[in-house]
Design a protein around this motif. Structure first.
Motif, PDB file in Angstrom:
ATOM      1  N   VAL A  37       0.862  -1.189   0.000  1.00 50.01           N
ATOM      2  CA  VAL A  37       0.000   0.000   0.000  1.00 50.01           C
ATOM      3  C   VAL A  37       0.892   1.230   0.000  1.00 50.01           C
ATOM      4  O   VAL A  37       1.723   1.394   0.895  1.00 50.01           O
ATOM      5  N   VAL A  38       0.736   2.083  -0.999  1.00 56.90           N
ATOM      6  CA  VAL A  38       1.446   3.363  -1.038  1.00 56.90           C
ATOM      7  C   VAL A  38       0.384   4.453  -0.989  1.00 56.90           C
ATOM      8  O   VAL A  38      -0.355   4.663  -1.945  1.00 56.90           O
ATOM      9  N   ILE A  39       0.291   5.125   0.152  1.00 55.35           N
ATOM     10  CA  ILE A  39      -0.717   6.173   0.326  1.00 55.35           C
ATOM     11  C   ILE A  39      -0.275   7.397  -0.466  1.00 55.35           C
ATOM     12  O   ILE A  39       0.820   7.916  -0.269  1.00 55.35           O
ATOM     13  N   GLY A  40      -1.136   7.862  -1.372  1.00 55.01           N
ATOM     14  CA  GLY A  40      -0.751   8.891  -2.325  1.00 55.01           C
ATOM     15  C   GLY A  40      -1.178  10.295  -1.944  1.00 55.01           C
ATOM     16  O   GLY A  40      -1.903  10.529  -0.969  1.00 55.01           O
ATOM     17  N   ALA A  41      -0.744  11.253  -2.769  1.00 53.10           N
ATOM     18  CA  ALA A  41      -0.925  12.675  -2.494  1.00 53.10           C
ATOM     19  C   ALA A  41      -2.400  13.076  -2.414  1.00 53.10           C
ATOM     20  O   ALA A  41      -2.778  13.922  -1.599  1.00 53.10           O
ATOM     21  N   HIS A  42      -3.240  12.481  -3.269  1.00 60.39           N
ATOM     22  CA  HIS A  42      -4.664  12.851  -3.257  1.00 60.39           C
ATOM     23  C   HIS A  42      -5.282  12.548  -1.900  1.00 60.39           C
ATOM     24  O   HIS A  42      -6.150  13.295  -1.420  1.00 60.39           O
ATOM     25  N   GLN A  43      -4.848  11.456  -1.279  1.00 63.34           N
ATOM     26  CA  GLN A  43      -5.382  11.071   0.026  1.00 63.34           C
ATOM     27  C   GLN A  43      -4.806  11.922   1.160  1.00 63.34           C
ATOM     28  O   GLN A  43      -5.346  11.921   2.268  1.00 63.34           O
ATOM     29  N   LEU A  44      -3.719  12.657   0.892  1.00 61.06           N
ATOM     30  CA  LEU A  44      -3.113  13.505   1.918  1.00 61.06           C
ATOM     31  C   LEU A  44      -3.726  14.901   1.975  1.00 61.06           C
ATOM     32  O   LEU A  44      -3.574  15.608   2.977  1.00 61.06           O
ATOM     33  N   GLU A  45      -4.395  15.318   0.915  1.00 62.34           N
ATOM     34  CA  GLU A  45      -4.926  16.679   0.853  1.00 62.34           C
ATOM     35  C   GLU A  45      -5.865  16.974   2.022  1.00 62.34           C
ATOM     36  O   GLU A  45      -6.736  16.173   2.352  1.00 62.34           O
ATOM     37  N   GLU A  46      -5.646  18.122   2.647  1.00 64.31           N
ATOM     38  CA  GLU A  46      -6.447  18.607   3.777  1.00 64.31           C
ATOM     39  C   GLU A  46      -6.362  17.693   4.993  1.00 64.31           C
ATOM     40  O   GLU A  46      -7.213  17.740   5.882  1.00 64.31           O
ATOM     41  N   ASN A  47      -5.307  16.874   5.059  1.00 60.47           N
ATOM     42  CA  ASN A  47      -5.013  16.075   6.242  1.00 60.47           C
ATOM     43  C   ASN A  47      -3.764  16.659   6.902  1.00 60.47           C
ATOM     44  O   ASN A  47      -2.810  17.040   6.213  1.00 60.47           O
ATOM     45  N   TYR A  48      -3.753  16.732   8.224  1.00 59.29           N
ATOM     46  CA  TYR A  48      -2.562  17.171   8.961  1.00 59.29           C
ATOM     47  C   TYR A  48      -1.752  15.940   9.325  1.00 59.29           C
ATOM     48  O   TYR A  48      -2.267  14.979   9.912  1.00 59.29           O
ATOM     49  N   LEU A  49      -0.450  15.938   8.967  1.00 56.53           N
ATOM     50  CA  LEU A  49       0.435  14.818   9.290  1.00 56.53           C
ATOM     51  C   LEU A  49       1.700  15.350   9.943  1.00 56.53           C
ATOM     52  O   LEU A  49       2.399  16.187   9.372  1.00 56.53           O
ATOM     53  N   GLU A  50       1.990  14.858  11.123  1.00 55.30           N
ATOM     54  CA  GLU A  50       3.191  15.258  11.857  1.00 55.30           C
ATOM     55  C   GLU A  50       4.095  14.037  12.023  1.00 55.30           C
ATOM     56  O   GLU A  50       3.728  13.062  12.686  1.00 55.30           O
ATOM     57  N   PHE A  51       5.263  14.103  11.400  1.00 54.40           N
ATOM     58  CA  PHE A  51       6.236  13.024  11.457  1.00 54.40           C
ATOM     59  C   PHE A  51       7.223  13.321  12.580  1.00 54.40           C
ATOM     60  O   PHE A  51       8.120  14.161  12.425  1.00 54.40           O
ATOM     61  N   ASP A  52       7.035  12.681  13.715  1.00 52.99           N
ATOM     62  CA  ASP A  52       7.955  12.847  14.839  1.00 52.99           C
ATOM     63  C   ASP A  52       9.062  11.815  14.659  1.00 52.99           C
ATOM     64  O   ASP A  52       8.946  10.667  15.094  1.00 52.99           O
ATOM     65  N   VAL A  53      10.130  12.242  13.984  1.00 53.66           N
ATOM     66  CA  VAL A  53      11.192  11.307  13.623  1.00 53.66           C
ATOM     67  C   VAL A  53      11.921  10.828  14.875  1.00 53.66           C
ATOM     68  O   VAL A  53      12.268   9.646  14.996  1.00 53.66           O
TER      69      VAL A  53
END
Length: 411
Positions: free
Chosen positions: A374-390
């Protein structure tokens, strides 16, 4: 009086530094309508040249086209320097022409990658001042200079890429080190308007989205053959999450759990991509998902339409109700570990309008032997907040903010 003025200036400087330490670096993020790529905007060098650079979650570092770049403050990083060693430089770059950005001798080289080109090559590493419109200035910021033809495939406004992977000189790591902020970054990609790329800070306090945020671990995989360079002991620099099943309209889709797992050959799993336009699924996941979505849509009296490549499940627009978050369609949940933890994909994230009469399920079939299930793509990211705490290896995320009458351009 002079002492009072001095204290006032010092107080203002402390406030500025404290503000930067709390918020980190904030850059505007826009979506290019033609390519669906997201690009950040900042300034570089003594001339404060405006740079638009496509964000790449798997990218190794910041690179920009330098053929027309001029600055009196740039400096090449020497091959035998501590900076080159820290950057894990590969080889030494040279140039026969007049010295300028992108053309210098005894310069630390590093592999630069443009995913839209069929090759990877080594270009020189340089340092210069990176600035933002919010008055943050980061001197001696490391980046790679590439020729102008290396930008092929990027959105028209862009002249570079912001690499946001786990690599040692990835954009967020350089910012975090220079600003003394946590190694984390967030993206809020807009469907329209201006979103945000933030390094160091968390969700904006005034946004009041904390009630919608969920947390899931970031999974560290090992790299596979689609990575530029790796050895068996390396760890992947991409961002994987542990999707365990999928639901459509609340009902589990019948898929073998093994398709979601990362196997002994490092194949499988779920990763997040800012460059894959639409979420791509292993055939054995895509087919039952599409069937379940079509059935749930039919139950909602949504009428099917002829398929429009590359999509297979399409519907007649006139049979869809509209909401503030897009068409009213069955919700798709990516189920994650933990109690009631899932990533909901619905409305405008679930479907795409292909013409005035047709919308289609915005997922594509990746075939029966994809490297990643599964590769979650850009269209599914629109208007979603994602915080990558590395640093903490966690992803904090929301589903569509539009559902809550918010958007990436309004937080």
């Amino acid at each position: 009086m002079a002492t009072s003025v001095s204290y006032s200036i010092l107080f203002i400087l402390v406030l500025i530094r404290t503000s930067h330490a709390q918020t980190g670096l904030v850059l505007p993020l826009r979506r290019d309508a033609k390519t669906s790529q997201f690009y950040a905007t900042f300034q570089m060098g003594s001339e404060r040249a405006t740079i638009n650079a496509v964000i790449h979650l798997s990218g190794q570092h910041l690179w920009i086209a330098c053929d027309n770049y001029t600055s009196t403050t740039y400096a090449p990083i020497p091959c035998d320097s501590a900076e080159c060693e820290a950057a894990k430089g590969s080889g030494c770059s040279g140039c026969n022409g007049p010295a300028r950005p992108g053309c210098s001798n005894n310069t630390c080289g590093t592999a630069s990658s443009n995913p839209f080109l069929p090759y990877i090559t080594s270009y020189g590493l340089y340092e210069d001042t990176l600035s933002s419109k919010s008055h943050v200035q980061l001197p001696e910021f490391i980046f790679s200079c590439v020729p102008n033809d290396f930008v092929e495939g990027l959105a028209a406004p862009a002249s570079g890429m912001v690499g946001l992977s786990r690599f040692d000189i990835a954009f967020h790591k350089v910012v975090a080190e220079k600003m003394k902020v946590p190694d984390r970054f967030s993206i809020c990609p807009p469907s329209s308007g201006i979103g945000k790329l933030t390094v160091g800070g968390g969700a904006p306090a005034k946004s009041d989205i904390s009630g919608f945020v969920k947390t899931t671990p970031l999974i560290v995989n090992k790299p596979v053959s689609n990575q530029p360079f790796f050895s068996d002991n390396d760890l992947s620099r991409e961002y994987f999450i542990d999707v365990r099943s999928i639901r459509v309209a609340g009902e589990a889709v019948e898929v073998k759990e093994s398709y979601f797992h990362i196997n002994g050959d490092r194949v499988g799993g779920t990763k997040i991509s800012s460059l894959q336009n639409y979420t791509a699924l292993h055939t054995s996941i895509y087919k039952p998902l599409a069937r379940a979505f079509e059935k749930a849509a039919s139950d909602m009296r949504i009428k099917s339409a002829a398929a429009v490549a590359p999509f297979r499940a399409c519907f007649r627009s006139e049979t869809l109700k509209r909401t503030g978050a897009g068409p009213e369609v069955p919700a798709i949940d990516l189920v994650l570990p933990g109690e009631d933890v899932y990533w909901r994909i619905a409305g405008a994230n679930a479907v795409v309008e292909v013409d005035r009469k047709t919308v289609c399920l915005a997922f594509v079939d990746a075939g029966s032997r994809p490297t990643t299930s599964v590769v979650i793509g850009a269209h599914q990211l629109e208007e979603n907040y994602l915080e990558f705490d590395v640093a903490a290896s966690q992803l904090r995320f929301t589903s569509s903010l539009l559902v809550h009458n918010k958007s990436c351009s309004r937080i």
